[in-house]
Design a protein around this motif. Structure first.
Motif, PDB file in Angstrom:
ATOM      1  N   TYR A 125      -2.998   4.941   7.583  1.00  0.00           N
ATOM      2  CA  TYR A 125      -3.171   5.940   6.392  1.00  0.00           C
ATOM      3  C   TYR A 125      -4.412   6.523   6.497  1.00  0.00           C
ATOM      4  O   TYR A 125      -5.282   6.592   5.685  1.00  0.00           O
ATOM      5  CB  TYR A 125      -3.045   5.043   5.046  1.00  0.00           C
ATOM      6  CG  TYR A 125      -1.824   4.256   4.869  1.00  0.00           C
ATOM      7  CD1 TYR A 125      -0.562   4.978   4.632  1.00  0.00           C
ATOM      8  CD2 TYR A 125      -1.534   2.893   5.217  1.00  0.00           C
ATOM      9  CE1 TYR A 125       0.573   4.293   4.589  1.00  0.00           C
ATOM     10  CE2 TYR A 125      -0.389   2.312   4.954  1.00  0.00           C
ATOM     11  CZ  TYR A 125       0.651   2.802   4.589  1.00  0.00           C
ATOM     12  OH  TYR A 125       1.784   2.363   4.452  1.00  0.00           O
ATOM     13  N   ILE A 143       0.701  -1.312  -0.015  1.00  0.00           N
ATOM     14  CA  ILE A 143       0.014   0.182  -0.064  1.00  0.00           C
ATOM     15  C   ILE A 143       0.862   1.296  -0.042  1.00  0.00           C
ATOM     16  O   ILE A 143       0.671   2.354  -0.571  1.00  0.00           O
ATOM     17  CB  ILE A 143      -1.078  -0.216   0.969  1.00  0.00           C
ATOM     18  CG1 ILE A 143      -1.997  -0.998   1.034  1.00  0.00           C
ATOM     19  CG2 ILE A 143      -1.590   1.497   1.194  1.00  0.00           C
ATOM     20  CD1 ILE A 143      -3.071  -1.304   2.053  1.00  0.00           C
ATOM     21  N   GLU A 144       1.947   1.176   0.781  1.00  0.00           N
ATOM     22  CA  GLU A 144       2.770   2.372   0.858  1.00  0.00           C
ATOM     23  C   GLU A 144       3.370   2.499  -0.442  1.00  0.00           C
ATOM     24  O   GLU A 144       3.681   3.988  -1.056  1.00  0.00           O
ATOM     25  CB  GLU A 144       3.919   2.418   1.924  1.00  0.00           C
ATOM     26  CG  GLU A 144       4.770   3.300   2.035  1.00  0.00           C
ATOM     27  CD  GLU A 144       5.478   3.156   3.192  1.00  0.00           C
ATOM     28  OE1 GLU A 144       6.932   3.430   3.106  1.00  0.00           O
ATOM     29  OE2 GLU A 144       5.179   2.717   4.340  1.00  0.00           O
ATOM     30  N   ILE A 152       0.486   4.161  -2.686  1.00  0.00           N
ATOM     31  CA  ILE A 152       0.341   5.772  -2.046  1.00  0.00           C
ATOM     32  C   ILE A 152       1.437   6.615  -2.742  1.00  0.00           C
ATOM     33  O   ILE A 152       1.292   7.932  -3.348  1.00  0.00           O
ATOM     34  CB  ILE A 152       0.304   5.778  -0.707  1.00  0.00           C
ATOM     35  CG1 ILE A 152      -1.175   5.261  -0.044  1.00  0.00           C
ATOM     36  CG2 ILE A 152       0.435   7.196  -0.248  1.00  0.00           C
ATOM     37  CD1 ILE A 152      -1.203   5.282   1.175  1.00  0.00           C
ATOM     38  N   SER A 153       2.725   5.940  -2.916  1.00  0.00           N
ATOM     39  CA  SER A 153       3.811   6.919  -3.406  1.00  0.00           C
ATOM     40  C   SER A 153       3.832   7.108  -4.951  1.00  0.00           C
ATOM     41  O   SER A 153       4.182   7.976  -5.472  1.00  0.00           O
ATOM     42  CB  SER A 153       5.086   6.212  -3.210  1.00  0.00           C
ATOM     43  OG  SER A 153       5.470   4.981  -4.447  1.00  0.00           O
ATOM     44  N   THR A 193      -6.138   8.606   3.373  1.00  0.00           N
ATOM     45  CA  THR A 193      -6.134   7.773   2.182  1.00  0.00           C
ATOM     46  C   THR A 193      -7.662   7.031   2.349  1.00  0.00           C
ATOM     47  O   THR A 193      -7.719   6.395   3.371  1.00  0.00           O
ATOM     48  CB  THR A 193      -5.187   6.681   2.063  1.00  0.00           C
ATOM     49  OG1 THR A 193      -3.858   7.204   1.968  1.00  0.00           O
ATOM     50  CG2 THR A 193      -5.266   5.827   0.755  1.00  0.00           C
ATOM     51  N   THR A 219      -5.070   7.488  -4.314  1.00  0.00           N
ATOM     52  CA  THR A 219      -5.849   7.882  -2.876  1.00  0.00           C
ATOM     53  C   THR A 219      -6.885   7.078  -2.684  1.00  0.00           C
ATOM     54  O   THR A 219      -7.431   7.454  -1.540  1.00  0.00           O
ATOM     55  CB  THR A 219      -6.222   9.386  -3.398  1.00  0.00           C
ATOM     56  OG1 THR A 219      -7.260   9.193  -4.431  1.00  0.00           O
ATOM     57  CG2 THR A 219      -5.204  10.127  -3.852  1.00  0.00           C
TER      58      THR A 219
END
Length: 97
Positions: free
Chosen positions: A31, A2-3, A6-7, A34, A11
């Motif tokens: 998060y 997930i990280e 997200i990068s 998000t 969203t």
């Protein structure tokens, strides 16, 4: 993962119904900016309204501290009564009143 997603600028994420709530909650908390759509099993919508609403309430109670939550489901069987879909919506609205 997930990280990493997200990068890339993502969203919103969909967490399917087969992921246990105890694994979902820490992710939502980690998060908070998000959005996460947490799916209910489509089979819950084939049950009676009271059982469906109980499932919705149980999920919302379990994730009550998470405000980055959208409730959804997968493809519903064709015989699901529209009143069951409305019952799920009513349970969500009622929970947040």
């Amino acid at each position: 993962l997930i990280e990493d997603f997200i990068s890339t600028g993502a969203t919103q994420f969909l967490l399917d119904f087969n992921i246990p709530v105890e694994k979902i909650k820490p992710v939502l908390q980690q998060y908070p900016d998000t959005l996460f759509r947490v799916n209910l099993s489509p089979l819950h919508f084939t049950h009676n309204r009271e059982d469906l609403q109980r499932v919705v309430y149980d999920l919302l109670r379990s994730l009550s501290t998470c405000r980055n939550l959208i409730i959804g489901t997968g493809i519903l069987p064709p015989d699901v009564p529209p009143s069951n879909i409305l019952a799920a919506k009513e349970a969500i609205v009622s929970f947040y009143k």
